[in-house]
Design a protein around this motif. Sequence first.
Motif, PDB file in Angstrom:
ATOM      1  N   SER A 199      -8.448   1.281  18.775  1.00  0.00           N
ATOM      2  CA  SER A 199      -8.206   0.846  17.406  1.00  0.00           C
ATOM      3  C   SER A 199      -7.243  -0.328  17.378  1.00  0.00           C
ATOM      4  O   SER A 199      -6.233  -0.337  18.078  1.00  0.00           O
ATOM      5  CB  SER A 199      -7.640   1.991  16.569  1.00  0.00           C
ATOM      6  OG  SER A 199      -8.570   3.043  16.477  1.00  0.00           O
ATOM      7  N   LEU A 219      -3.199   8.361   3.159  1.00  0.00           N
ATOM      8  CA  LEU A 219      -4.458   8.812   3.740  1.00  0.00           C
ATOM      9  C   LEU A 219      -5.482   9.259   2.700  1.00  0.00           C
ATOM     10  O   LEU A 219      -6.619   9.586   3.047  1.00  0.00           O
ATOM     11  CB  LEU A 219      -4.193   9.922   4.751  1.00  0.00           C
ATOM     12  CG  LEU A 219      -3.576   9.430   6.065  1.00  0.00           C
ATOM     13  CD1 LEU A 219      -3.017  10.595   6.881  1.00  0.00           C
ATOM     14  CD2 LEU A 219      -4.605   8.660   6.880  1.00  0.00           C
ATOM     15  N   THR A 250     -13.801   6.818   5.105  1.00  0.00           N
ATOM     16  CA  THR A 250     -13.039   6.950   6.338  1.00  0.00           C
ATOM     17  C   THR A 250     -11.849   6.006   6.273  1.00  0.00           C
ATOM     18  O   THR A 250     -12.017   4.813   6.004  1.00  0.00           O
ATOM     19  CB  THR A 250     -13.908   6.620   7.566  1.00  0.00           C
ATOM     20  OG1 THR A 250     -14.997   7.539   7.636  1.00  0.00           O
ATOM     21  CG2 THR A 250     -13.088   6.716   8.846  1.00  0.00           C
ATOM     22  N   THR A 251     -10.664   6.551   6.496  1.00  0.00           N
ATOM     23  CA  THR A 251      -9.431   5.785   6.360  1.00  0.00           C
ATOM     24  C   THR A 251      -8.658   5.785   7.673  1.00  0.00           C
ATOM     25  O   THR A 251      -8.532   6.823   8.324  1.00  0.00           O
ATOM     26  CB  THR A 251      -8.541   6.385   5.253  1.00  0.00           C
ATOM     27  OG1 THR A 251      -9.249   6.322   4.014  1.00  0.00           O
ATOM     28  CG2 THR A 251      -7.227   5.616   5.123  1.00  0.00           C
ATOM     29  N   THR A 252      -8.162   4.601   8.052  1.00  0.00           N
ATOM     30  CA  THR A 252      -7.266   4.470   9.200  1.00  0.00           C
ATOM     31  C   THR A 252      -6.001   3.774   8.734  1.00  0.00           C
ATOM     32  O   THR A 252      -6.056   2.817   7.959  1.00  0.00           O
ATOM     33  CB  THR A 252      -7.916   3.673  10.339  1.00  0.00           C
ATOM     34  OG1 THR A 252      -9.176   4.262  10.680  1.00  0.00           O
ATOM     35  CG2 THR A 252      -7.023   3.655  11.577  1.00  0.00           C
ATOM     36  N   VAL A 276      -1.895   3.123  15.373  1.00  0.00           N
ATOM     37  CA  VAL A 276      -2.523   4.074  14.451  1.00  0.00           C
ATOM     38  C   VAL A 276      -1.565   5.242  14.237  1.00  0.00           C
ATOM     39  O   VAL A 276      -1.107   5.877  15.187  1.00  0.00           O
ATOM     40  CB  VAL A 276      -3.861   4.591  15.007  1.00  0.00           C
ATOM     41  CG1 VAL A 276      -4.399   5.731  14.142  1.00  0.00           C
ATOM     42  CG2 VAL A 276      -4.879   3.464  15.069  1.00  0.00           C
ATOM     43  N   GLN A 282      -5.290   9.103  10.341  1.00  0.00           N
ATOM     44  CA  GLN A 282      -6.730   8.937  10.143  1.00  0.00           C
ATOM     45  C   GLN A 282      -7.203  10.015   9.178  1.00  0.00           C
ATOM     46  O   GLN A 282      -6.652  11.123   9.166  1.00  0.00           O
ATOM     47  CB  GLN A 282      -7.476   9.075  11.476  1.00  0.00           C
ATOM     48  CG  GLN A 282      -7.072   8.071  12.531  1.00  0.00           C
ATOM     49  CD  GLN A 282      -7.381   8.571  13.936  1.00  0.00           C
ATOM     50  OE1 GLN A 282      -6.825   9.561  14.384  1.00  0.00           O
ATOM     51  NE2 GLN A 282      -8.287   7.888  14.627  1.00  0.00           N
TER      52      GLN A 282
END
Length: 278
Positions: free
Chosen positions: A123, A197, A248-250, A258, A261
């Motif tokens: 990532s 998130l 979808t969240t990062t 990161v 998630q």
Amino acid sequence: MSEFARATHPKRNDVDRYGVTLDDQWSIGDKLHGGYLLAVVARAAAARADEAKPDAHPDVSAISATYVQPPEPGAAEVITELLRSGRSATQVQARLVQDGATCVSALMTFGALGADDPYWTSSAPVDLPPRERCVRIPVESPGVDARLSLMGMIEQHIDPAALGFAIGEPSRRGFVGTWVSLADGTAWDPFSMLIALDPSPPVSLEMGIPGWAPTLQLTAFVRRHPAPGPLQVHTSSAEISDDRMDETTTVWDSEGRVVGQAVQLAGVRIPVPAKQRH
């Protein structure tokens, strides 16, 4: 005590029960924000985990929640069940209950998170304009038919390329990027990151679907303690169909690591094309 800590503080009523006061400042329109509700449940469950094994597993590292019905601001209770407290993790099940009805049900894992760089990662932060070139979302936002009280509690700066929906010209890219900080300057922690998130605005607005997108189910992972500074949040959707949308969240911290998630299923109301209307 920070605004977030005050708004999520649990008070022990019994060995498995914690009183909470739901704060309407953490709302989108007339509904309390889903990430805020997660944090309320998680902080009460963390208190139960700490009673089982003091100071061993202070951080929420995973949570999976079902949103049964929206609670109202005011008094509520979190009912917890200690599932297991082991060497490296404690698992707790909890329900947010108001007036005898379950509003949120969640399973959580607690541990002791570090702040080290990852052993391996694929990532990298997305290509988001610098924070100073992004647009802060106000409490009263153009193109949104609701008061965004949450935006008074956080500072959220959105990529200008995702703002077309505000003037009726959504870009339909299927993703939204933002910078997020707590408005009172408090540093992010594993619990407050649950706000980031469950992102807003939802991807559905950017795809030309008006109205809000209530979360039905959300699973989040907190990977490490974030470095000081704003978080970079990227949310995308793979498919919108049958009045359902996945997101979808990062989340990356200021050092490009990161820190969280999440994936969720949300409800949307897909507009009916004019030729199909009767």
